[in-house]
Design a protein around this motif. Structure first.
Motif, PDB file in Angstrom:
ATOM      1  N   VAL A 119       1.411  -1.516   0.036  1.00 15.59           N
ATOM      2  CA  VAL A 119      -0.072   0.323   0.015  1.00 15.59           C
ATOM      3  C   VAL A 119       0.509   1.048  -0.173  1.00 15.59           C
ATOM      4  N   ALA A 120       1.777   1.622   1.183  1.00 13.96           N
ATOM      5  CA  ALA A 120       2.893   2.169   0.952  1.00 13.96           C
ATOM      6  C   ALA A 120       3.805   2.620  -0.114  1.00 13.96           C
ATOM      7  N   GLY A 146       6.891   9.300   9.334  1.00 14.52           N
ATOM      8  CA  GLY A 146       8.214  10.283   9.882  1.00 14.52           C
ATOM      9  C   GLY A 146       9.388   8.964   9.140  1.00 14.52           C
ATOM     10  N   PHE A 147       9.772   7.785   9.062  1.00 16.31           N
ATOM     11  CA  PHE A 147      10.564   7.525   8.238  1.00 16.31           C
ATOM     12  C   PHE A 147      10.269   7.429   6.467  1.00 16.31           C
ATOM     13  N   LEU A 148       9.213   8.055   6.388  1.00 10.44           N
ATOM     14  CA  LEU A 148       8.940   7.930   5.012  1.00 10.44           C
ATOM     15  C   LEU A 148       9.314   9.397   4.594  1.00 10.44           C
ATOM     16  N   TRP A 149       9.239  10.456   4.861  1.00  3.96           N
ATOM     17  CA  TRP A 149       9.740  11.559   4.881  1.00  3.96           C
ATOM     18  C   TRP A 149      11.231  11.849   4.571  1.00  3.96           C
ATOM     19  N   SER A 150      11.979  10.520   5.745  1.00  3.74           N
ATOM     20  CA  SER A 150      13.781  10.461   5.912  1.00  3.74           C
ATOM     21  C   SER A 150      13.990   9.946   4.561  1.00  3.74           C
ATOM     22  N   ASP A 197      -4.103  11.023   2.351  1.00  8.30           N
ATOM     23  CA  ASP A 197      -4.256   9.553   1.868  1.00  8.30           C
ATOM     24  C   ASP A 197      -3.768   8.434   2.282  1.00  8.30           C
ATOM     25  N   LEU A 198      -1.875   8.314   2.777  1.00  6.60           N
ATOM     26  CA  LEU A 198      -1.546   6.852   3.120  1.00  6.60           C
ATOM     27  C   LEU A 198      -1.850   6.664   4.097  1.00  6.60           C
TER      28      LEU A 198
END
Length: 287
Positions: A165-166, A228-232, A252-253
């Motif tokens: 999904v991510a 937060g991890f994805l933004w990194s 959305d996510l």
């Protein structure tokens, strides 16, 4: 322990990444990147040795340099992104790590004037000029010193439904090609630029005893932590740098992750690993 390699089958020999992919990501990187397990560090230093000089290339906010600083007399930490260095330096001051020299610049341009016992690269070797870095590292290392490439798996290589999904949401909103997390790695066509595994690059540069050591670690994210991890990451660079797009992405996510996993507990096993190569010592014989 060495098992099936966790790194991709191969990477292009010459990277083509933009320099600004981690701009604005330093605070997220520092707070939300899962730490390398202590067992990995203990095993690495047991094999590579400690004391003397550690050089940490593409150091981020100090995820390797700070935990290892007490085991070395001096640490050189370099990263291309000034924000990473600023955050890393602040973290080092808070933890009393006074023996780390922080510098902003390309790893390929670093000058080291004292033999290093260990050179480390965390989750970034594929972004560097690997043959050049391997060559330079052999020049920096003391005889029998080691180069260690540390890394960990990402949602893009995972098989959990929430990871798929991510990956799909990031691909759709970033405008970058994506694939389901469970899809097989893409195999390069015969007419594409040359590709090598990290191990191949180290062996071709003259390193010996090249091997990978794996430390799978169970991990549970909250939805906020995973965001937060994805933004990194570099995957969200285009989204992160557009406030309106970023707000829609989070909404959305978050909704899709909770629909997939209503508990909000996102479980996985992170495949932490390191690949070790040793600078030959003429006094040793190798089979």
């Amino acid at each position: 322990m060495t098992n099936t390699p966790s790194t991709p089958p191969s990477w292009p020999m010459r990277p083509g990444y933009r320099d600004d992919l981690f701009r604005g990501a330093a605070e997220y990187y520092s707070r939300y990147r899962p730490a390398y397990p202590q067992a990995l560090f203990d095993d690495l230093l047991n094999q590579a040795g400690d004391g003397g000089v550690l050089v940490d290339l593409a150091c981020g906010t100090g995820e390797i340099a700070i935990p290892l600083h007490t085991r070395f007399a001096h640490v050189h930490a370099v990263d291309l992104e000034p924000d990473m260095i600023e955050v890393g330096r602040a973290k080092a001051e808070q933890s009393g790590a006074t023996n780390i020299s922080w510098s902003t610049g390309k790893a390929e341009d670093l000058a080291i004037d004292e033999p290093a016992q260990l050179v480390t690269i965390g989750n970034a070797f594929h972004r560097l000029d690997r043959p050049l870095i391997a060559e330079r590292t052999r020049q920096w290392l003391a005889q029998d010193g080691c180069l260690a490439i540390l890394g960990s798996s990402t949602p893009w290589s995972g098989t959990e439904p929430w990871q798929a999904v991510a990956v799909d949401v990031v691909a759709r909103l970033s405008g970058e090609p994506g694939r389901p997390a469970s899809a097989a790695p893409v195999i390069a066509a015969s007419n594409t630029p040359a590709r090598r595994t990290h191990e191949d690059v180290l062996r071709e540069a003259g390193f010996v005893d090249v091997a990978e050591y794996q430390f799978p670690t169970p991990h549970t994210w909250t939805v906020d932590e995973f965001l937060g991890f994805l933004w990194s990451t570099s995957y969200t660079a285009r989204i992160r740098q557009d406030p309106a797009l970023a707000e829609g992405f989070e909404t959305d996510l978050r909704a899709q992750l909770l629909a997939c996993e209503p508990s909000g507990q996102l479980r996985e096993s992170i495949a932490h690993y390191y690949i070790l190569g040793r600078n030959p010592d003429p006094a040793r014989s190798f089979s």
